[in-house]
Design a protein around this motif. Structure first.
Motif, PDB file in Angstrom:
ATOM      1  N   GLU A 179       0.829  -1.203   0.000  1.00 22.54           N
ATOM      2  CA  GLU A 179       0.000   0.000   0.000  1.00 22.54           C
ATOM      3  C   GLU A 179       0.867   1.259   0.000  1.00 22.54           C
ATOM      4  OE1 GLU A 179      -3.565   2.080   2.669  1.00 22.54           O
ATOM      5  OE2 GLU A 179      -2.768   0.111   3.218  1.00 22.54           O
ATOM      6  N   GLU A 180       1.901   1.274   0.827  1.00 19.99           N
ATOM      7  CA  GLU A 180       2.788   2.432   0.883  1.00 19.99           C
ATOM      8  C   GLU A 180       3.521   2.634  -0.442  1.00 19.99           C
ATOM      9  OE1 GLU A 180       5.346   1.813   4.205  1.00 19.99           O
ATOM     10  OE2 GLU A 180       3.739   2.025   5.688  1.00 19.99           O
ATOM     11  N   MET A 181       3.910   1.540  -1.086  1.00 24.89           N
ATOM     12  CA  MET A 181       4.560   1.650  -2.394  1.00 24.89           C
ATOM     13  C   MET A 181       3.615   2.222  -3.429  1.00 24.89           C
ATOM     14  SD  MET A 181       6.610  -1.980  -2.476  1.00 24.89           S
ATOM     15  CE  MET A 181       6.989  -1.790  -4.218  1.00 24.89           C
ATOM     16  N   ILE A 182       2.380   1.730  -3.437  1.00 26.26           N
ATOM     17  CA  ILE A 182       1.391   2.189  -4.417  1.00 26.26           C
ATOM     18  C   ILE A 182       1.069   3.663  -4.207  1.00 26.26           C
ATOM     19  CG2 ILE A 182      -1.004   1.889  -5.172  1.00 26.26           C
ATOM     20  CD1 ILE A 182      -0.613  -1.150  -4.474  1.00 26.26           C
ATOM     21  N   GLU A 183       1.055   4.110  -2.966  1.00 28.20           N
ATOM     22  CA  GLU A 183       0.813   5.523  -2.677  1.00 28.20           C
ATOM     23  C   GLU A 183       1.895   6.414  -3.277  1.00 28.20           C
ATOM     24  OE1 GLU A 183       0.528   5.899   1.535  1.00 28.20           O
ATOM     25  OE2 GLU A 183      -1.529   5.119   1.648  1.00 28.20           O
ATOM     26  N   ALA A 184       3.073   5.854  -3.507  1.00 25.37           N
ATOM     27  CA  ALA A 184       4.200   6.631  -4.033  1.00 25.37           C
ATOM     28  C   ALA A 184       4.190   6.765  -5.551  1.00 25.37           C
ATOM     29  CB  ALA A 184       5.514   5.994  -3.590  1.00 25.37           C
ATOM     30  N   ILE A 185       3.266   6.126  -6.235  1.00 24.90           N
ATOM     31  CA  ILE A 185       3.279   6.127  -7.700  1.00 24.90           C
ATOM     32  C   ILE A 185       3.214   7.534  -8.296  1.00 24.90           C
ATOM     33  CG2 ILE A 185       1.953   5.451  -9.764  1.00 24.90           C
ATOM     34  CD1 ILE A 185       1.514   2.736  -8.479  1.00 24.90           C
ATOM     35  N   PRO A 186       2.350   8.436  -7.829  1.00 24.28           N
ATOM     36  CA  PRO A 186       2.366   9.800  -8.405  1.00 24.28           C
ATOM     37  C   PRO A 186       3.729  10.472  -8.279  1.00 24.28           C
ATOM     38  CG  PRO A 186       0.365   9.457  -7.145  1.00 24.28           C
ATOM     39  CD  PRO A 186       1.244   8.272  -6.863  1.00 24.28           C
ATOM     40  N   GLN A 187       4.401  10.243  -7.164  1.00 28.70           N
ATOM     41  CA  GLN A 187       5.747  10.782  -6.950  1.00 28.70           C
ATOM     42  C   GLN A 187       6.730  10.169  -7.955  1.00 28.70           C
ATOM     43  OE1 GLN A 187       7.260  10.138  -2.909  1.00 28.70           O
ATOM     44  NE2 GLN A 187       9.187   9.370  -3.781  1.00 28.70           N
ATOM     45  N   VAL A 188       6.603   8.870  -8.195  1.00 26.93           N
ATOM     46  CA  VAL A 188       7.465   8.187  -9.164  1.00 26.93           C
ATOM     47  C   VAL A 188       7.249   8.761 -10.560  1.00 26.93           C
ATOM     48  CG1 VAL A 188       7.917   5.973 -10.307  1.00 26.93           C
ATOM     49  CG2 VAL A 188       7.609   6.067  -7.813  1.00 26.93           C
ATOM     50  N   ILE A 189       6.004   8.974 -10.932  1.00 28.90           N
ATOM     51  CA  ILE A 189       5.689   9.526 -12.255  1.00 28.90           C
ATOM     52  C   ILE A 189       6.277  10.921 -12.406  1.00 28.90           C
ATOM     53  CG2 ILE A 189       3.800  10.329 -13.742  1.00 28.90           C
ATOM     54  CD1 ILE A 189       2.098   8.023 -12.595  1.00 28.90           C
ATOM     55  N   ALA A 190       6.090  11.766 -11.404  1.00 30.46           N
ATOM     56  CA  ALA A 190       6.587  13.143 -11.468  1.00 30.46           C
ATOM     57  C   ALA A 190       8.110  13.181 -11.574  1.00 30.46           C
ATOM     58  CB  ALA A 190       6.108  13.923 -10.250  1.00 30.46           C
ATOM     59  N   ASN A 295      23.327  11.663  -7.833  1.00 32.28           N
ATOM     60  CA  ASN A 295      23.965  12.462  -8.891  1.00 32.28           C
ATOM     61  C   ASN A 295      22.959  12.677 -10.021  1.00 32.28           C
ATOM     62  OD1 ASN A 295      24.228  10.176 -10.892  1.00 32.28           O
ATOM     63  ND2 ASN A 295      25.508   9.349  -9.241  1.00 32.28           N
ATOM     64  N   PRO A 296      23.239  13.566 -10.978  1.00 28.48           N
ATOM     65  CA  PRO A 296      22.281  13.883 -12.047  1.00 28.48           C
ATOM     66  C   PRO A 296      21.957  12.727 -12.982  1.00 28.48           C
ATOM     67  CG  PRO A 296      23.960  15.589 -11.842  1.00 28.48           C
ATOM     68  CD  PRO A 296      24.415  14.447 -11.008  1.00 28.48           C
ATOM     69  N   ASP A 297      22.817  11.714 -13.034  1.00 25.13           N
ATOM     70  CA  ASP A 297      22.576  10.570 -13.914  1.00 25.13           C
ATOM     71  C   ASP A 297      21.816   9.450 -13.226  1.00 25.13           C
ATOM     72  OD1 ASP A 297      23.808  11.797 -16.051  1.00 25.13           O
ATOM     73  OD2 ASP A 297      25.768  10.896 -15.661  1.00 25.13           O
ATOM     74  N   THR A 298      21.304   9.727 -12.047  1.00 23.76           N
ATOM     75  CA  THR A 298      20.521   8.741 -11.303  1.00 23.76           C
ATOM     76  C   THR A 298      19.085   9.223 -11.131  1.00 23.76           C
ATOM     77  OG1 THR A 298      22.422   7.930 -10.060  1.00 23.76           O
ATOM     78  CG2 THR A 298      20.259   7.519  -9.110  1.00 23.76           C
ATOM     79  N   LEU A 299      18.146   8.368 -11.517  1.00 22.62           N
ATOM     80  CA  LEU A 299      16.740   8.617 -11.209  1.00 22.62           C
ATOM     81  C   LEU A 299      16.446   7.865  -9.920  1.00 22.62           C
ATOM     82  CD1 LEU A 299      13.832   9.496 -11.581  1.00 22.62           C
ATOM     83  CD2 LEU A 299      13.537   7.670 -13.274  1.00 22.62           C
ATOM     84  N   GLY A 300      16.379   8.596  -8.826  1.00 18.07           N
ATOM     85  CA  GLY A 300      16.119   7.990  -7.528  1.00 18.07           C
ATOM     86  C   GLY A 300      14.666   8.157  -7.142  1.00 18.07           C
ATOM     87  N   LEU A 301      13.958   7.035  -7.012  1.00 17.61           N
ATOM     88  CA  LEU A 301      12.538   7.098  -6.678  1.00 17.61           C
ATOM     89  C   LEU A 301      12.325   7.483  -5.223  1.00 17.61           C
ATOM     90  CD1 LEU A 301      11.192   3.949  -8.585  1.00 17.61           C
ATOM     91  CD2 LEU A 301      11.706   6.253  -9.447  1.00 17.61           C
ATOM     92  N   ASP A 302      13.327   7.223  -4.391  1.00 19.81           N
ATOM     93  CA  ASP A 302      13.279   7.577  -2.967  1.00 19.81           C
ATOM     94  C   ASP A 302      12.043   6.972  -2.291  1.00 19.81           C
ATOM     95  OD1 ASP A 302      14.143   8.686  -0.624  1.00 19.81           O
ATOM     96  OD2 ASP A 302      13.414  10.710  -1.047  1.00 19.81           O
ATOM     97  N   VAL A 303      11.877   5.669  -2.512  1.00 19.41           N
ATOM     98  CA  VAL A 303      10.757   4.933  -1.919  1.00 19.41           C
ATOM     99  C   VAL A 303      11.318   3.742  -1.142  1.00 19.41           C
ATOM    100  CG1 VAL A 303       8.654   3.615  -2.354  1.00 19.41           C
ATOM    101  CG2 VAL A 303       9.210   5.581  -3.813  1.00 19.41           C
ATOM    102  N   ALA A 304      10.937   3.630   0.114  1.00 20.53           N
ATOM    103  CA  ALA A 304      11.406   2.512   0.930  1.00 20.53           C
ATOM    104  C   ALA A 304      10.668   1.239   0.540  1.00 20.53           C
ATOM    105  CB  ALA A 304      11.194   2.815   2.409  1.00 20.53           C
ATOM    106  N   CYS A 305      11.393   0.259   0.044  1.00 17.50           N
ATOM    107  CA  CYS A 305      10.782  -1.044  -0.251  1.00 17.50           C
ATOM    108  C   CYS A 305      11.886  -2.079  -0.335  1.00 17.50           C
ATOM    109  CB  CYS A 305       9.966  -1.005  -1.543  1.00 17.50           C
ATOM    110  SG  CYS A 305      10.923  -0.825  -3.058  1.00 17.50           S
TER     111      CYS A 305
END
Length: 349
Positions: A179-190, A295-305
């Motif tokens: 549930e916590e991961m799914i809540e993070a999806i809008p953040q992942v998209i942005a 760093n700029p070449d990393t897309l970090g989702l910053d989601v605990a899982c």
């Protein structure tokens, strides 16, 4: 007309609905599963590969994934297999349906997972599971992919619960994490859209893409391969980490863009060593990770899982890259090509 991005934007609501509707029960058929054979092709097979590790860990079973056409014509059904799961988002994959039809002649329990409860596949199996997405009209499936991964996670939970491996409290903890991961999806998209916009010129000019993943994200790398090939339409290939290090790395050159898919794992350091070695030999080496960007070449989702479930989120950036990357290369995904393919090749019913 719906687009890939429309369906990506629907992913959170769809997954919330699936998760909220999941109530584990003690089921004899689930408890009997020790060796599960999955038949799937294309994105469905990629989703199964992404969920295989979680299913085996949650249910303490052995999961084998086979391409249905090859299995039907050349494969051998192990005597250890008690249950076959056929996965087809449309429920119309001819090779999957044919394989199930052959298996139905044997004393084996068959389950179908599709988005259409009335599909030809649903009519052939002993038990039909609704994917919970409705019909996805865009051929480059996105919402259906993540729904398949989640449904397979939950099947693993169901089997583990039926066997007595997972307690009520453990099931609740798993559902809370998802549930916590799914809540993070809008953040992942942005975050992904912002990352793409900063790197759009690289996507536009690159003529070869490679993704490297490990554990469950081998499946993510294979789905990257499928999506980029379908949409951006330049050579694109997804590899398991160790497999890439046994030969394919030799083709690396400055025209290549590499994606390293990372999740918390003992294998993360090995992937980092590979990244550091190849970074100066390729045009660009990106990292897509569940952690925060360093760093700029990393897309970090910053989601605990944990690594087990990371493939549910790590595929979303590649879905978005596929859509936006096609646009950057001037490809109009609304324009259908090879319209007569399914009719001539009879790949769908």
């Amino acid at each position: 007309m719906a687009t890939m991005m429309d369906y990506i934007q629907e992913e959170q609501a769809t997954l919330v609905k699936i998760l909220q509707g999941f109530v584990p029960k003690k089921e004899e058929k689930r408890a009997a599963i020790e060796n599960l054979l999955i038949l799937a092709t294309g994105s469905s097979a990629n989703a199964c590969l992404a969920a295989k590790y979680a299913m085996e860990k949650l249910a303490q079973i052995t999961v084998t994934i086979e391409e249905p056409y090859h299995f039907n014509h050349y494969g051998h059904l192990s005597k250890e297999v008690e249950t076959v799961l056929a996965v087809s988002q449309s429920g119309k994959s001819a090779s999957t349906i044919d394989a199930v039809a052959q298996l139905s002649k044997q004393d084996i329990y068959t389950i179908g997972l599709s988005s259409d409860p009335e599909s030809p596949l649903a009519q052939k199996v002993n038990e039909s599971i609704d994917l919970g997405t409705g019909i996805e009209t865009v051929g480059f499936v996105t919402k259906g992919y993540v729904a398949t991964v989640l449904q397979l996670y939950l099947m693993g939970v169901s089997i583990g619960y039926s066997k007595g491996i997972l307690s009520d409290d453990q099931v609740s903890m798993i559902k809370n994490q998802l549930e916590e991961m799914i809540e993070a999806i809008p953040q992942v998209i942005a975050k992904t859209i912002d990352f793409f916009e900063k790197n759009a010129s690289i996507f536009k000019l690159a003529n070869r893409f490679v993704a490297v993943g490990y554990g469950p994200n081998w499946g993510t790398a294979k789905e990257f391969e499928t999506k980029f090939t379908e949409t951006i339409r330049v050579p694109s290939q997804g590899f398991e980490l160790e497999a890439y290090m046994h030969g394919p790395y030799l083709e690396a050159n400055h025209e290549h863009v590499l994606f390293f898919i990372e999740a918390p794992s003992p294998n993360q350091s090995r992937a980092q060593l590979l990244h550091d070695y190849l970074a100066s030999h390729v045009g660009k080496a990106y990292t897509i990770t569940t952690a925060a960007a360093k760093n700029p070449d990393t897309l970090g989702l910053d989601v605990a899982c944990e690594e087990t479930f990371s493939s549910l989120l790590l595929v979303i950036p590649f879905q978005i890259f596929s859509y936006l990357g096609a646009a950057a290369k001037g490809i109009d995904l609304r324009k259908r090509i090879f319209d007569d393919f399914d009719q001539v090749l009879k790949s769908k019913i």
